[in-house]
Design an enzyme around this catalytic site. Sequence first.
Site, mmCIF file in Angstrom:
data_model
loop_
_atom_site.group_PDB
_atom_site.id
_atom_site.type_symbol
_atom_site.label_atom_id
_atom_site.label_comp_id
_atom_site.label_asym_id
_atom_site.label_seq_id
_atom_site.Cartn_x
_atom_site.Cartn_y
_atom_site.Cartn_z
ATOM 1 N N GLU A 59 0.947 -1.072 -0.058
ATOM 2 C CA GLU A 59 -0.128 0.167 0.164
ATOM 3 C C GLU A 59 0.831 1.220 -0.183
ATOM 4 O O GLU A 59 1.272 1.468 1.036
ATOM 5 C CB GLU A 59 -0.973 -0.027 1.265
ATOM 6 C CG GLU A 59 -1.847 -1.246 1.217
ATOM 7 C CD GLU A 59 -3.010 -0.874 0.168
ATOM 8 O OE1 GLU A 59 -3.204 0.421 -0.029
ATOM 9 O OE2 GLU A 59 -3.658 -1.934 -0.192
ATOM 10 N N CYS A 85 -1.898 9.149 2.078
ATOM 11 C CA CYS A 85 -1.400 8.820 0.940
ATOM 12 C C CYS A 85 -2.565 9.096 -0.216
ATOM 13 O O CYS A 85 -2.264 9.024 -1.396
ATOM 14 C CB CYS A 85 -1.210 7.244 0.826
ATOM 15 S SG CYS A 85 -2.656 6.250 1.736
#
Length: 482
Positions: free
Chosen positions: A213, A248
Site C-alpha cells: 500500500e 497517501c
Amino acid sequence: MEAVAVAAEARERLRASFASGRTRPAAWRAAQLRGLLRMAAEMEAEICAALRADLAKPRTESYVHEISLVTSSCKFALNNLKKWMEPKKVPGGLLTFPSTARVTPEPLGVVLVVSAWNYPFLLAIDPVIGAIAAGNAVLLKPSEIAPATSSLLADLLPRYVDSSCIKVVEGGVAETTALLEQKWDKIFYTGNSKVGRIVMSFAAKHLTPVVLELGGKCPVVVDSNVDLHVATKRIAAGKWGCNNGQACISPDYIITTKSFAPKLLDSLKKVLNKFYGKDPLRSEDLSRIVNSNHFNRLKALMDEEMVSDKIVFGGQSDEQQLKIAPTLLLDAPLDSAIMKEEIFGPLLPIITVDKIHESFALINSMTKPLAAYLFSKDSKLKRQFERNVSAGGMVFNDTGIHLTNQNLPFGGVGESGMGAYHGTFSFDAFTHRKAVLDRSFPGEAKARYPPYTRGKLKILKGVLKGNPLAMVQAALGCTGWA
C-alpha cells in the site's frame, strides 16, 4: 544480532501457534475481533493522546479517521465472517463426472504487517483485522516514526487479543530488516515506494507474496461546472483536514482551466481562512509535520528557486513547532521537485490548462496514483475520466471518502501499490482459495488410460468437444477399435 534473534523467536512462536490449529475456528477469530472492538472503545482517550503526541492530530480527526474506521472494519468482519469462511460450491464439470467441486478458503499461515506513521493506529490495526478474520497468526511491526502510538499498541494488544497468535515487535530499521529476513506466508506493507521496493526484494528471496500500500501524486481535476464552494470545502477537508496533507490519498495537485483558476483560488483562500484562521500555525485543528526530516523536505520543495515565487497563499512555517501552513502554488513548473515527487504535506500546487480534457494527458504522463479525483456536474466528462485515467481508486465530487466504504477495494496500481484490502478484500488478501474436487469411484472412462489406440483417441476427442455419443461411450467404458 539481538534483533535477528527476537525476530526469529517471534516468528517461530507464531508458527507453532498456527500449526496447533488455534487460529482456524470461527469462534477464535470472532473473539479477537471483539477484543479489538473493546480496545478501540475503552482506550479511545489513550489512542487520541498518542496520536496527539506523535502528530498533534486533532481529536476529531483521530476519532473519525482512525478509531471509527477500525470499529467499522471490525463490525463488518464480524457480520460477514461465517459467510466468508464457507466453501463455495462450483460446477463439477462433464470431464470429471461424477464429481463435486468447491473452492475452500484457508489461512495463509503466519503473516507480517509493517505499518505506517501517518495514520499509525488505523494502518496498523486495519490489516490485522483482515489477517485475523482469515485465520492467520500475525506479527505487527508499528512505525517507529510514531513512537507514542507504537508503544501504546505494544502495550494494548496483548491485553485485548491472544498474544500467542498476535504479536507486536517494536523498533527501527534494524528490527524491521531482521523481520524481513524471516520467511513469512505474506507481507503487508504500508509506506513509500522506496521502502516498498526493499520489502519486495526481501520477499522475493522466499517467494513470499506481498501487498504494498504505497502512494503517489493524487490529482484533483476541477471543472468549471461545479458547486464551487462545496468543491473547495471538500478539497480542503481531504488535504489539510487529513493530517495536514500527510496522507497517501491526499490531493497532491489540482488541475483546472486558466479561465477558472482565479475563481477556484479565491474560493480556496476563503475556505482556508474560515477553517484555520488568519494565523493557521496557531490552529489546534491542523496537525504538525511528523518530524524535522519531513519538515525540511517540505521546506526544500517550497524554497526551490523555480517554485518559491509561485506561492500565492500561505507559506508560513514554524520549525520549532514543526508546523507548515496550508500553502497554495499557482503553475509550479512541471519539472520542479514539487511536481515530480509525492508531496505528503500541506503544499498544494494548482496547474492550469487551456481545456479541462488536457488534464487526462497530464495525469497519464506521471506514475499511476493511488487515487484520482474529479469535480464536475458533467456526466460525459466523468465517464471519460473513468475510462481514460488509471488509478487505484477514483472519486467524483469529493476526496478520500472511498476508503470508508467496506464494499470497495482499497489499493494501488503500478507504482502506487499492489493488492487491495478493506471489507471482503481484506479477508481475501490473507486467504488462499483452495480448489477441491471430490470424485466417486464409479464412472471409469477406460479411454483415458494406456495403451492408447485410435479408437480411444476418437472417443476422447469427442468428449473434449462435447459430443454426447462420445460421452456415453466414455461413461460406459468403451475403448473403440484398435
